[in-house]
Design a protein around this motif. Structure first.
Motif, PDB file in Angstrom:
ATOM      1  N   THR A 134      41.736  43.710  45.216  1.00  0.00           N
ATOM      2  CA  THR A 134      41.952  42.564  44.078  1.00  0.00           C
ATOM      3  C   THR A 134      43.077  42.996  43.339  1.00  0.00           C
ATOM      4  O   THR A 134      44.045  41.991  42.878  1.00  0.00           O
ATOM      5  CB  THR A 134      40.740  42.669  43.240  1.00  0.00           C
ATOM      6  N   TRP A 194      46.453  40.673  42.756  1.00  0.00           N
ATOM      7  CA  TRP A 194      46.892  40.254  41.135  1.00  0.00           C
ATOM      8  C   TRP A 194      48.315  40.824  41.032  1.00  0.00           C
ATOM      9  O   TRP A 194      49.383  40.128  40.382  1.00  0.00           O
ATOM     10  CB  TRP A 194      46.110  41.012  40.031  1.00  0.00           C
ATOM     11  N   HIS A 240      32.819  34.364  42.368  1.00  0.00           N
ATOM     12  CA  HIS A 240      32.672  35.806  41.989  1.00  0.00           C
ATOM     13  C   HIS A 240      34.129  36.617  41.469  1.00  0.00           C
ATOM     14  O   HIS A 240      34.285  37.821  41.540  1.00  0.00           O
ATOM     15  CB  HIS A 240      32.274  36.810  43.238  1.00  0.00           C
ATOM     16  N   ARG A 241      34.842  35.651  40.986  1.00  0.00           N
ATOM     17  CA  ARG A 241      36.041  36.151  40.573  1.00  0.00           C
ATOM     18  C   ARG A 241      36.323  37.059  39.284  1.00  0.00           C
ATOM     19  O   ARG A 241      35.034  36.890  38.447  1.00  0.00           O
ATOM     20  CB  ARG A 241      37.201  34.921  40.289  1.00  0.00           C
ATOM     21  N   LYS A 242      37.007  37.584  39.152  1.00  0.00           N
ATOM     22  CA  LYS A 242      37.058  38.532  37.928  1.00  0.00           C
ATOM     23  C   LYS A 242      37.292  38.113  36.584  1.00  0.00           C
ATOM     24  O   LYS A 242      37.932  36.716  36.603  1.00  0.00           O
ATOM     25  CB  LYS A 242      38.148  39.767  37.986  1.00  0.00           C
ATOM     26  N   ASP A 243      37.122  38.455  35.537  1.00  0.00           N
ATOM     27  CA  ASP A 243      37.202  37.863  34.331  1.00  0.00           C
ATOM     28  C   ASP A 243      38.831  37.856  34.093  1.00  0.00           C
ATOM     29  O   ASP A 243      39.143  38.710  34.261  1.00  0.00           O
ATOM     30  CB  ASP A 243      36.322  38.377  33.119  1.00  0.00           C
ATOM     31  N   LEU A 293      39.998  40.712  31.743  1.00  0.00           N
ATOM     32  CA  LEU A 293      40.230  41.875  32.529  1.00  0.00           C
ATOM     33  C   LEU A 293      41.377  41.855  32.983  1.00  0.00           C
ATOM     34  O   LEU A 293      42.083  42.966  33.478  1.00  0.00           O
ATOM     35  CB  LEU A 293      38.823  41.990  33.491  1.00  0.00           C
ATOM     36  N   GLN A 294      41.767  40.805  33.995  1.00  0.00           N
ATOM     37  CA  GLN A 294      42.901  40.865  34.662  1.00  0.00           C
ATOM     38  C   GLN A 294      44.264  40.975  33.727  1.00  0.00           C
ATOM     39  O   GLN A 294      44.912  41.804  34.174  1.00  0.00           O
ATOM     40  CB  GLN A 294      43.245  39.431  35.330  1.00  0.00           C
ATOM     41  N   GLU A 328      37.258  49.006  36.099  1.00  0.00           N
ATOM     42  CA  GLU A 328      37.141  48.982  37.336  1.00  0.00           C
ATOM     43  C   GLU A 328      37.592  47.669  37.932  1.00  0.00           C
ATOM     44  O   GLU A 328      37.287  46.541  37.614  1.00  0.00           O
ATOM     45  CB  GLU A 328      35.318  48.895  37.507  1.00  0.00           C
ATOM     46  N   VAL A 329      38.352  47.822  39.202  1.00  0.00           N
ATOM     47  CA  VAL A 329      38.746  46.804  40.003  1.00  0.00           C
ATOM     48  C   VAL A 329      39.181  47.222  41.286  1.00  0.00           C
ATOM     49  O   VAL A 329      39.695  48.350  41.493  1.00  0.00           O
ATOM     50  CB  VAL A 329      39.997  46.033  39.198  1.00  0.00           C
TER      51      VAL A 329
END
Length: 472
Positions: A115, A119, A74-77, A80-81, A110-111
């Protein structure tokens, strides 16, 4: 994490996995049944049989979760990071993770705050904050809205050196944390009157107001409180029937103090994003939705429904109460003095007005009203033609008046005693000089007709010595 040994290999296992391994090995060794193991592990017997097969086939490592050490599904792209961190470095370098996540969401990124915090920690853009112990207040919140309102002023560099200096005055309800704030040029009683008037117009009269011990709220003499005196603000609250409670420490009014911590973090950055430089622009930012957004997020419902505010009826003249008031005595010529100015009271004249007490009300816009009892008086300022009021000039002390001829020879000096007098000496012309309504010199007179000072005759009893008087 603890370490378990399996055929010479070292496997990282948690304590929970070690406890599960111990129970399952006891089943394989015949010391415990599968039903007993299911009860200890809080699993079904069918699940225990699955775990036993995995243990027999894969060894102790089979009990370790298969995703350990691998990235989450389920990690973010990653793209996007990169975009989020780039925008953070450019626009929000000193924002906290929670506030930065809210501002990024407004820009379509959206984050979650947690999270984003991870980061930022990984990128070295944020330092972990020491978790402080939660503050526990012994005094609970008031039960309903309007029972107690806390007030304080924050002196801070709100524009970060870009524009005008300003202070922020807060009014916050104790029961709900509902906030009303305004920027002003200074922490003055007039500005406190203005904010109080805004609260009264929105909600009504609260039961009590909680403040610090500033000289605006507590009368002081050389830094010491004067118990029997009253300030202008205290007088206004008394006339409005609002109790004034003065705190003895900043911690006692912690609710308004903590609201300043939030404002100095968030409002400063909102002003930076909006490029605010003036007090007018700062107040416009508050009115355009910043205050409403703050109240929606941070206000809480009261324990009891209802509103303790009381209506501001016609019996309360806010225009007269929320202003500076000074008391003066009316002179015999129906004039009053205030700030080195003289004001003539016009007709009509009320009984007891002469030598009576009048109240001078200085409005927030600088204008003034004079009230005698319940009557507002008409007046005008007395200004002489030359810019100064009339009245005879003060007499020069006799010790400073020249007694001899003018230096430079008698033939060049004045010959009459009147000409020898210094220019600062002007005879009163039979008038006391205390009433400014009578000008000097009289209208139509070119000079004063008063003779020189009267002195007792040579044989007057005052000129006899003390012993001569005793012999008679």
């Amino acid at each position: 994490m603890s370490i378990a040994s399996n055929e010479g290999d070292r496997i990282a296992m948690s304590q929970r996995e070690r406890d599960r391994l111990r129970v399952l090995r006891s089943v394989l060794e015949g010391q415990r049944t599968q039903v007993e193991a299911a009860r200890l592990l809080r699993r079904s017997p069918r699940q225990v049989r699955r775990l036993l097969r995995r243990l027999q086939q894969g060894g102790d490592a089979a009990l370790v979760h298969g995703l350990r050490g691998k990235p989450s599904n389920h990690r973010k792209d990653a793209q996007l990071q990169r975009r989020v961190l780039q925008r953070y470095r450019k626009e929000f370098p000193d924002f906290g993770p929670t506030f930065a996540a809210a501002k990024l969401a407004e820009r379509g990124l959206e984050v979650s705050a947690e999270t984003l915090r991870r980061w930022l920690l990984a990128a070295g853009l944020w330092q972990p904050q020491r978790r402080r112990q939660q503050h526990r207040s012994r005094r609970p919140r008031r039960a309903c809205f309007g029972e107690l309102v806390q007030r304080d002023t924050s002196i801070h560099d709100w524009t970060e050196g870009r524009g005008e200096e300003m202070v922020l005055i807060h009014l916050i309800d104790d029961a709900t944390s509902r906030l009303l704030a305004r920027f002003y040029d200074a922490d003055t009683v007039q500005n406190h009157f203005d904010l109080l008037g805004r609260w009264l117009g929105l909600h009504g009269r609260p039961l009590a107001l909680y403040t610090d011990r500033h000289s605006i709220f507590e009368p002081q003499d050389k830094g010491r409180a004067v118990p029997d005196a009253q300030t202008q603000f205290g007088r206004a609250l008394r006339e409005l029937d609002i109790e004034l409670i003065r705190a003895r420490s900043p911690q006692a009014k912690g609710r308004v103090e903590r609201s300043f911590g939030t404002a100095q973090d968030r409002v400063v950055k909102e002003m930076r994003l909006a490029k605010v430089k003036t007090i007018v622009a700062a107040n416009a930012l508050l009115d355009d939705g910043l205050l409403a957004k703050h109240n929606r997020r941070f206000s809480v419902p009261p324990r009891e429904t209802g509103d303790a505010h009381r209506a501001v009826g016609t019996a309360f003249q806010l225009a007269a109460i929320l202003r500076l008031q000074q008391q003066r005595t009316v002179a015999n010529d129906y004039t009053v003095r205030f700030e080195n100015r003289i004001y003539q009271l016009d007709k009509p004249i009320y009984p007891g007005q002469r030598q009576g007490k009048v109240v001078l009300e200085v409005r927030l816009d600088g204008t003034m009203a004079i009230r005698f009892g319940k009557h507002y008086l008409k007046y005008h300022e007395l200004v002489a033609a030359g810019g100064a009021l009339g009245g005879s000039a003060p007499q020069t002390p006799r010790s400073l008046a020249p007694s001899g001829p003018t230096p430079g020879g008698a033939e060049k000096g004045p010959t009459s005693p009147k000409e020898v007098e210094p220019s600062g000496v002007q005879p009163a012309g039979g008038r006391s000089g205390r009433t400014s309504a009578e000008p000097y010199p009289p209208d139509g007179a070119g000079e004063d007709t008063q003779k020189g000072p009267r002195r007792p005759a040579a044989d007057h009893p005052w000129r006899r010595g003390f012993r001569a008087k005793r012999k008679q």
